[in-house]
Scaffold this active site. Structure first.
Site, short mmCIF file in Angstrom:
data_model
loop_
_atom_site.label_atom_id
_atom_site.label_comp_id
_atom_site.label_asym_id
_atom_site.label_seq_id
_atom_site.Cartn_x
_atom_site.Cartn_y
_atom_site.Cartn_z
N ARG A 71 6.40 11.96 -8.31
CA ARG A 71 7.67 11.56 -8.42
C ARG A 71 8.48 12.36 -7.41
O ARG A 71 7.92 13.27 -6.78
CB ARG A 71 8.27 11.82 -9.68
N GLY A 72 9.64 11.92 -6.91
CA GLY A 72 10.65 12.82 -6.10
C GLY A 72 10.90 14.02 -6.83
O GLY A 72 10.97 14.24 -8.09
N GLY A 73 11.36 15.05 -5.92
CA GLY A 73 11.78 16.14 -6.66
C GLY A 73 10.78 17.35 -6.61
O GLY A 73 9.69 17.28 -6.20
N THR A 76 9.34 20.98 -12.25
CA THR A 76 10.11 21.07 -13.65
C THR A 76 9.06 21.33 -14.60
O THR A 76 7.80 21.34 -14.60
CB THR A 76 10.70 19.71 -13.77
N TYR A 77 9.53 21.58 -15.95
CA TYR A 77 8.97 21.67 -17.13
C TYR A 77 9.11 20.65 -18.32
O TYR A 77 10.30 20.46 -18.34
CB TYR A 77 9.41 23.19 -17.77
N HIS A 78 7.99 20.26 -18.92
CA HIS A 78 8.24 19.29 -19.79
C HIS A 78 7.60 20.04 -21.07
O HIS A 78 6.73 20.28 -21.15
CB HIS A 78 7.56 18.12 -19.82
N LEU A 139 16.10 14.77 -13.17
CA LEU A 139 15.56 13.33 -12.80
C LEU A 139 14.62 13.50 -11.80
O LEU A 139 14.35 14.25 -10.69
CB LEU A 139 16.81 12.97 -12.10
N ALA A 153 14.51 13.66 -17.96
CA ALA A 153 14.04 14.41 -18.91
C ALA A 153 15.12 15.30 -19.29
O ALA A 153 16.02 16.27 -18.76
CB ALA A 153 12.85 15.54 -18.39
N CYS A 169 13.34 22.66 -10.38
CA CYS A 169 13.67 21.79 -9.15
C CYS A 169 14.05 22.31 -7.92
O CYS A 169 14.71 21.82 -7.03
CB CYS A 169 15.21 20.99 -9.62
#
Length: 213
Positions: A71-73, A76-78, A139, A153, A169
């Site tokens: 993905r772009g960016g 991040t954390y999920h 995003l 998210a 990010c």
């Protein structure tokens, strides 16, 4: 003839990698007649590094796995208590540009939060949705053959401390927020339907079929 109907899959709590793989397979094998899909899912704890992600933004992952994503960016954390929504849309068919899709996703979240009395906004310099200076939604998208995958998210009632192990990010010191800071009763179970209703409204209220895993 193509029918404008969206399949909505509620997948519950899932590991990141099998869902990512399924999303790729869906996008690679879809054709002009394939219905668009929206996947609602929570992930077990994981850091995902975006396609152009820089390693220096992962400060101290510790026991949480780091997985490369296309993905772009940046990173991040999920984790549980975060509502992830993957948007598998044929943009050509919907006559949507990439920037328009980003705006639509941001507006989906802004509208959802407004219903809860939380004033939120996007930022021109950093994609996502913010409450004040704090980021509440991340995003990241990828477009292949005119079709989108990955998505957003939204932090609902999750443990935010793992975000301290990264520059979220790519922004050092970026503070994160979650809905339960304003609405303690918020859960992914009561936020997901609102999120879905708001994105469908912005997609001109197509028919949809709800499928639970």
């Amino acid at each position: 003839m193509y029918q404008d109907k969206i399949l909505v899959r509620q997948l519950g709590l899932q590991p990141y990698e099998p869902i990512s793989q399924a999303m790729h397979e869906f996008t690679d094998t879809r054709d002009e007649s394939t219905l668009d899909e929206i996947w609602l899912v929570e992930h077990y704890p994981v850091f995902t590094q975006g396609q152009a992600g820089k390693a220096e933004h992962i400060l101290m992952p510790g026991d949480i796995p780091v997985i490369q994503s296309d993905r772009g960016g940046q990173v991040t954390y999920h984790g549980p208590g975060q509502q992830v929504m993957y948007v598998l849309l044929n943009l050509k068919r919907r006559k949507l540009g990439v920037r328009e899709l980003v705006t639509l996703l941001e507006q989906t979240v802004v509208n959802t939060l407004a219903e809860l009395g939380i004033e939120a906004h996007p930022r021109a310099d950093a994609p996502g949705v913010y409450v004040g200076e704090k980021k509440i939604c991340s995003l990241g998208l990828r477009i292949r053959r005119g079709c989108s995958f990955h998505g957003l998210a939204l932090n609902v009632n999750m443990d935010l401390s793992p975000f301290l192990r990264i520059n979220p990010c790519g922004y050092a010191g970026m503070e994160m927020a979650k809905i339960s800071q304003w609405k303690p009763e918020a859960t992914t179970n009561n936020i997901a339907p609102r999120l879905l209703e708001n994105i469908l409204a912005l997609l001109n209220n197509p028919d949809f079929e709800y499928i639970t895993a």
